[in-house]
Design a protein around this motif. Structure first.
Motif, PDB file in Angstrom:
ATOM      1  N   LEU A  92      -9.077   3.820  -9.499  1.00 14.27           N
ATOM      2  CA  LEU A  92      -8.078   3.564  -8.445  1.00 14.27           C
ATOM      3  C   LEU A  92      -8.738   3.440  -7.082  1.00 14.27           C
ATOM      4  O   LEU A  92      -8.333   2.616  -6.249  1.00 14.27           O
ATOM      5  CB  LEU A  92      -7.036   4.681  -8.432  1.00 14.27           C
ATOM      6  CG  LEU A  92      -6.093   4.738  -9.639  1.00 14.27           C
ATOM      7  CD1 LEU A  92      -5.190   5.975  -9.553  1.00 14.27           C
ATOM      8  CD2 LEU A  92      -5.236   3.482  -9.715  1.00 14.27           C
ATOM      9  N   LEU A  93      -9.783   4.273  -6.843  1.00 17.60           N
ATOM     10  CA  LEU A  93     -10.475   4.208  -5.561  1.00 17.60           C
ATOM     11  C   LEU A  93     -11.195   2.876  -5.420  1.00 17.60           C
ATOM     12  O   LEU A  93     -11.186   2.263  -4.333  1.00 17.60           O
ATOM     13  CB  LEU A  93     -11.465   5.379  -5.452  1.00 17.60           C
ATOM     14  CG  LEU A  93     -12.282   5.437  -4.151  1.00 17.60           C
ATOM     15  CD1 LEU A  93     -11.344   5.562  -2.943  1.00 17.60           C
ATOM     16  CD2 LEU A  93     -13.253   6.615  -4.198  1.00 17.60           C
ATOM     17  N   SER A 105      -4.655   3.198   4.935  1.00 17.00           N
ATOM     18  CA  SER A 105      -5.755   3.035   3.978  1.00 17.00           C
ATOM     19  C   SER A 105      -6.685   4.247   3.989  1.00 17.00           C
ATOM     20  O   SER A 105      -7.129   4.713   2.927  1.00 17.00           O
ATOM     21  CB  SER A 105      -6.540   1.770   4.311  1.00 17.00           C
ATOM     22  OG  SER A 105      -7.652   1.643   3.461  1.00 17.00           O
ATOM     23  N   ARG A 133      -5.135   7.023   2.211  1.00 17.31           N
ATOM     24  CA  ARG A 133      -5.191   6.782   0.767  1.00 17.31           C
ATOM     25  C   ARG A 133      -6.589   7.141   0.224  1.00 17.31           C
ATOM     26  O   ARG A 133      -6.715   7.761  -0.836  1.00 17.31           O
ATOM     27  CB  ARG A 133      -4.870   5.303   0.484  1.00 17.31           C
ATOM     28  CG  ARG A 133      -5.065   4.865  -0.965  1.00 17.31           C
ATOM     29  CD  ARG A 133      -4.085   5.505  -1.882  1.00 17.31           C
ATOM     30  NE  ARG A 133      -4.205   4.948  -3.233  1.00 17.31           N
ATOM     31  CZ  ARG A 133      -3.609   5.442  -4.305  1.00 17.31           C
ATOM     32  NH1 ARG A 133      -2.832   6.526  -4.179  1.00 17.31           N
ATOM     33  NH2 ARG A 133      -3.751   4.875  -5.487  1.00 17.31           N
ATOM     34  N   VAL A 134      -7.629   6.775   0.979  1.00 16.58           N
ATOM     35  CA  VAL A 134      -9.003   7.096   0.548  1.00 16.58           C
ATOM     36  C   VAL A 134      -9.218   8.611   0.492  1.00 16.58           C
ATOM     37  O   VAL A 134      -9.796   9.143  -0.459  1.00 16.58           O
ATOM     38  CB  VAL A 134     -10.019   6.424   1.485  1.00 16.58           C
ATOM     39  CG1 VAL A 134     -11.441   6.927   1.179  1.00 16.58           C
ATOM     40  CG2 VAL A 134      -9.945   4.906   1.346  1.00 16.58           C
ATOM     41  N   LYS A 190     -10.364   0.014  -6.864  1.00 14.49           N
ATOM     42  CA  LYS A 190      -9.333  -1.016  -6.629  1.00 14.49           C
ATOM     43  C   LYS A 190      -8.831  -0.971  -5.193  1.00 14.49           C
ATOM     44  O   LYS A 190      -8.569  -2.022  -4.573  1.00 14.49           O
ATOM     45  CB  LYS A 190      -8.164  -0.817  -7.592  1.00 14.49           C
ATOM     46  CG  LYS A 190      -8.504  -1.159  -9.032  1.00 14.49           C
ATOM     47  CD  LYS A 190      -7.270  -0.992  -9.912  1.00 14.49           C
ATOM     48  CE  LYS A 190      -7.567  -1.367 -11.357  1.00 14.49           C
ATOM     49  NZ  LYS A 190      -6.370  -1.200 -12.222  1.00 14.49           N
ATOM     50  N   HIS A 191      -8.709   0.230  -4.674  1.00 17.55           N
ATOM     51  CA  HIS A 191      -8.224   0.353  -3.300  1.00 17.55           C
ATOM     52  C   HIS A 191      -9.205  -0.281  -2.324  1.00 17.55           C
ATOM     53  O   HIS A 191      -8.800  -0.910  -1.334  1.00 17.55           O
ATOM     54  CB  HIS A 191      -7.989   1.830  -2.964  1.00 17.55           C
ATOM     55  CG  HIS A 191      -7.580   2.035  -1.535  1.00 17.55           C
ATOM     56  ND1 HIS A 191      -6.338   1.680  -1.057  1.00 17.55           N
ATOM     57  CD2 HIS A 191      -8.268   2.562  -0.475  1.00 17.55           C
ATOM     58  CE1 HIS A 191      -6.262   1.964   0.221  1.00 17.55           C
ATOM     59  NE2 HIS A 191      -7.448   2.519   0.598  1.00 17.55           N
ATOM     60  N   ARG A 192     -10.512  -0.060  -2.557  1.00 16.25           N
ATOM     61  CA  ARG A 192     -11.494  -0.654  -1.644  1.00 16.25           C
ATOM     62  C   ARG A 192     -11.434  -2.194  -1.680  1.00 16.25           C
ATOM     63  O   ARG A 192     -11.568  -2.852  -0.644  1.00 16.25           O
ATOM     64  CB  ARG A 192     -12.889  -0.158  -2.043  1.00 16.25           C
ATOM     65  CG  ARG A 192     -13.122   1.297  -1.629  1.00 16.25           C
ATOM     66  CD  ARG A 192     -14.415   1.823  -2.175  1.00 16.25           C
ATOM     67  NE  ARG A 192     -14.614   3.203  -1.732  1.00 16.25           N
ATOM     68  CZ  ARG A 192     -15.393   4.083  -2.346  1.00 16.25           C
ATOM     69  NH1 ARG A 192     -16.035   3.711  -3.472  1.00 16.25           N
ATOM     70  NH2 ARG A 192     -15.546   5.310  -1.882  1.00 16.25           N
ATOM     71  N   HIS A 239       0.879   1.858  -4.094  1.00 18.43           N
ATOM     72  CA  HIS A 239      -0.420   2.534  -4.277  1.00 18.43           C
ATOM     73  C   HIS A 239      -0.223   4.042  -4.057  1.00 18.43           C
ATOM     74  O   HIS A 239      -0.621   4.593  -3.023  1.00 18.43           O
ATOM     75  CB  HIS A 239      -1.461   1.968  -3.299  1.00 18.43           C
ATOM     76  CG  HIS A 239      -1.810   0.538  -3.563  1.00 18.43           C
ATOM     77  ND1 HIS A 239      -3.021  -0.003  -3.219  1.00 18.43           N
ATOM     78  CD2 HIS A 239      -1.125  -0.464  -4.166  1.00 18.43           C
ATOM     79  CE1 HIS A 239      -3.062  -1.267  -3.568  1.00 18.43           C
ATOM     80  NE2 HIS A 239      -1.887  -1.567  -4.152  1.00 18.43           N
ATOM     81  N   LEU A 262       0.836  -1.211   0.000  1.00 17.48           N
ATOM     82  CA  LEU A 262       0.000   0.000   0.000  1.00 17.48           C
ATOM     83  C   LEU A 262       0.865   1.253   0.000  1.00 17.48           C
ATOM     84  O   LEU A 262       0.599   2.220  -0.731  1.00 17.48           O
ATOM     85  CB  LEU A 262      -0.938  -0.020   1.213  1.00 17.48           C
ATOM     86  CG  LEU A 262      -1.799   1.224   1.440  1.00 17.48           C
ATOM     87  CD1 LEU A 262      -2.747   1.462   0.262  1.00 17.48           C
ATOM     88  CD2 LEU A 262      -2.586   1.110   2.741  1.00 17.48           C
ATOM     89  N   PHE A 292      -8.750  -3.858  -2.369  1.00 12.94           N
ATOM     90  CA  PHE A 292      -7.487  -4.154  -1.671  1.00 12.94           C
ATOM     91  C   PHE A 292      -7.699  -4.153  -0.162  1.00 12.94           C
ATOM     92  O   PHE A 292      -7.183  -5.003   0.572  1.00 12.94           O
ATOM     93  CB  PHE A 292      -6.439  -3.123  -2.087  1.00 12.94           C
ATOM     94  CG  PHE A 292      -5.079  -3.352  -1.492  1.00 12.94           C
ATOM     95  CD1 PHE A 292      -4.243  -4.354  -1.967  1.00 12.94           C
ATOM     96  CD2 PHE A 292      -4.621  -2.554  -0.446  1.00 12.94           C
ATOM     97  CE1 PHE A 292      -2.998  -4.551  -1.418  1.00 12.94           C
ATOM     98  CE2 PHE A 292      -3.383  -2.760   0.097  1.00 12.94           C
ATOM     99  CZ  PHE A 292      -2.550  -3.752  -0.390  1.00 12.94           C
TER     100      PHE A 292
END
Length: 695
Positions: A536-537, A593, A596-597, A539-541, A523, A519, A543
């Motif tokens: 990307l958001l 995380s 990142r969000v 994919k992050h969720r 990321h 991460l 992840f």
């Protein structure tokens, strides 16, 4: 007179018969004189012996005497010639005196032998060695006189010694054999007893016969020998005379020796039969007496390896004593078989009866010994298997009594495998013990009363009870160990599961740490537009969902370890180590995380507003001309740039940046470029004439 009596004189070769003959077929007698003084007495003895050898027929033809005076003095020669008058006057027909060249010429005139012929009784001539062939053929002269006749004095002397010895021994042996054979033919027991005192001859008949055959072969062989020139040479007269004498003696010896062998065979057979009867009774009496008594005293099988070995050793001692008698039995059986093959019918019935009696007793005793040996061997093997099984059970019990404190699941698996192998080995050992025990019981049940001559039921019951008791005891011990193995197996399987849960929980922490590391390091992009940022958001969720599943999996494993520890009554290492690590990593991941969000959401808002303004939309001028939108975009862009420079701060105070400085710089540069485009758009809307000019 025998040659052995005057052997030293004969070896001097004062005179000899070479085997040569004159033209009248008379024998040639040679007297070789030497430089030393010749002993006339010894010469006289030699001549007496030599003249006793030829036959009367040969003597009647007369002798030619060669007196070799080449190495002697004249007076010695004269003395020898005169001595011949007294020794052999009638047999001498001619005397040849071999003179040295031109040495006696003057002395001969003083004594002329030819003038004394009438007084001497024979003719005497003086002759040189090279002219001796005028009177005697060269083939009848020895090499000393230029002839071709071969003569070896020592060889002749050795043959005479052998001949005379054979004649003497064979004559004496014939008398002894005749006395023994004639005494055996008489029925008078008293005479037979007296003959038995001299039952054996004084010399070995085989040796005498062999000597005679060798002598005869040697005498006959000389007939076929030739000289170097190929001229056939006749044997000496004494040899021709000796051949029939030897042949006659050999024939008589063979006849008497054959009778003697038969006499010896009959006497030996009678003596052997008596000895066999005596030995048979000795063997039978011992086997049925002391031998059987020794076996009757041995009935046990022992209660251990050491006891069985002691009984085996005792039995080997008994077998050793029996072996001596069995060896006598084998020898007697061979002797009886030999006598049976001889075919004497008067002894067949008695011999067969003795053989049958001896065989029955020996085979019965041998069967008893073999049965006892097999029984003791089976008992030794049974006790050996029982001891091995007992040691295996002790080892298994010792392993079960020790508390299990392995370091990891692999060691538990290895210990569990070893435990299963030991239990399997015990099963195999118990099965082997049952087989050995059953085989031993079968042997004991087949032990009939005839085996030792008494009822062995009581003794067998003790042996049977002991065998069954050992097998039952081993079965109970094995059952107890199996119960303990079941409990230990369950405990070890729970421990394996405990270690597996701890290992998997630690692995979950590692995975979560790797997700956190990924991460922070990978990321980092915020997207070039709103659409990309939304992807990307999303994919992050996803992840984050993976990280959440990993965290939940670790929590479940740690909860399972708590339950297993309570069941095993042990302290879990995860409660003090793995759980805090899991929570700490999860907290760090959650903070990173969320950061990142926030950044992605700010990027979406920034790109969405920027894209609305940068798009040329005349239908909605009031929206584009709203200064507040430009201010908002500028404020969001600055906030986003500021946020990129701020690290993630964990609860423990540590800080961590997203990506590398170059990565952050690239992302910030892209945002600034977009902000410049928005600013330029704003200026264009404020000054339309700038747009016209540019157009």
């Amino acid at each position: 007179m025998e040659a052995s009596v005057i052997l030293p004189i004969l070896k001097k070769k004062l005179a000899f018969l070479s085997g040569g003959k004159d033209r009248r077929s008379g024998l040639i007698l040679t007297i070789p004189l030497c430089l030393e003084q010749t002993n006339m007495d010894e010469l006289s003895v030699t001549l007496d012996y030599l003249l006793s050898i030829p036959s009367e027929k040969c003597k009647a033809r007369g002798f030619t005497v060669i007196v070799d005076g080449r190495k002697s003095q004249w007076n010695v020669v004269k003395t020898v010639v005169l001595m011949l008058q007294n020794v052999v006057p009638a047999e001498v027909s001619l005397v040849c005196v071999v003179k040295p060249d031109e040495f006696w010429d003057k002395k001969v005139t003083h004594f002329c032998f030819w003038k004394e012929k009438d007084r001497l009784g024979f003719e005497v001539i003086l002759v040189s060695a090279n002219k001796l062939t005028r009177y005697i053929e060269p083939c009848q002269l020895t090499e000393d006189f230029g002839g071709s006749l071969t003569y070896d004095h020592m060889d002749w002397l050795n043959k005479r010694l052998v001949f005379e010895k054979f004649t003497k021994e064979s004559t004496s042996l014939l008398d002894e054999l005749a006395l023994i054979n004639n005494g055996s033919d008489k029925g008078n027991q008293e005479k037979e007893r007296s003959v038995d005192l001299n039952f054996l001859p004084s010399v070995d008949p085989e040796t005498v016969l062999q000597t005679g055959h060798e002598l005869l072969s040697e005498l006959q062989q000389r007939r076929f020998n030739g000289s170097d020139g190929g001229v056939s040479w006749s044997p000496m007269d004494d040899e021709l005379l000796a051949q029939p004498q030897v042949m006659k003696l050999l024939d008589s010896l063979r006849e008497q020796y054959t009778r003697y062998q038969e006499v010896c065979r009959q006497r030996s057979k009678r003596t052997q039969l008596e000895e066999i009867q005596q030995k048979v009774m000795q063997v039978v009496n011992w086997l049925e007496g002391p031998g059987s008594e020794q076996l009757r005293a041995q009935w046990g099988i022992g209660d251990s390896i050491r006891a069985s070995q002691a009984l085996q050793q005792k039995h080997e001692e008994i077998e050793s004593q029996h072996s001596e008698w069995f060896a006598v039995y084998v020898e007697l059986n061979q002797q009886i078989a030999a006598l049976l093959n001889a075919g004497d019918e008067e002894d067949l019935v008695e011999l067969k009866s003795l053989q049958q009696q001896l065989s029955d007793v020996c085979y019965r005793q041998a069967s008893q010994l073999e049965f006892r040996q097999n029984l003791l061997q089976a008992a030794l093997e049974f006790h050996g298997v029982a001891q091995d099984l007992s040691q295996q059970l002790d080892g298994l019990l010792g392993m079960l009594c020790v508390d299990v404190a392995p370091a990891d699941g692999a060691s538990i698996q290895q210990t569990l495998k070893l435990l299963e192998e030991k239990l399997k080995s015990v099963d195999v050992g118990l099965q082997g013990l049952r087989e050995k025990g059953q085989g031993l019981l079968d042997q004991i049940s087949n032990q009939a009363s005839w085996a030792y001559g008494k009822d062995v039921t009581i003794e067998n019951k003790e042996n049977v009870d002991h065998i069954q008791g050992v097998m039952e005891d081993m079965q109970l011990r094995k059952q107890r160990c199996e119960d303990m193995v079941d409990v230990r197996r369950l405990k070890m399987l729970q421990m394996v599961q405990l270690f597996k849960c701890e290992e998997d929980a630690a692995q979950a922490v590692e995975w979560l740490s790797e997700l956190l590391d990924a991460l922070l390091k990978t990321h980092i992009r915020l997207g070039d537009d709103a659409q990309e940022t939304k992807v990307l958001l999303e994919k992050h969720r996803k992840f984050v969902d993976v990280a959440q599943s990993t965290y939940d999996y670790g929590r479940q494993l740690l909860q399972a370890t708590v339950v297993l520890c309570q069941s095993l009554r042990c302290t879990s290492r995860s409660s003090g180590d793995t759980l805090p690590r899991l929570n700490r990593v999860w907290k760090q991941f959650t903070i990173a995380s969320e950061e990142r969000v926030h950044r992605l959401e700010m990027a979406i808002a920034f790109h969405s507003n920027a894209e609305k303004i940068l798009q040329d939309c005349p239908e909605e001028p009031e929206a584009i001309n709203d200064e507040e939108q430009f201010d908002e975009i500028e404020a969001v862009g600055k906030s986003l740039l500021d946020r990129l420079t701020v690290p993630v701060v964990y609860p423990d105070g540590t800080e961590q940046y997203f990506g590398s400085p170059s990565d952050m710089a690239s992302t910030a540069e892209h945002i600034r470029d977009r902000m410049k485009l928005v600013s330029l758009k704003r200026q264009q809307l404020r000054h339309p004439e700038m747009m016209t000019t540019e157009s």
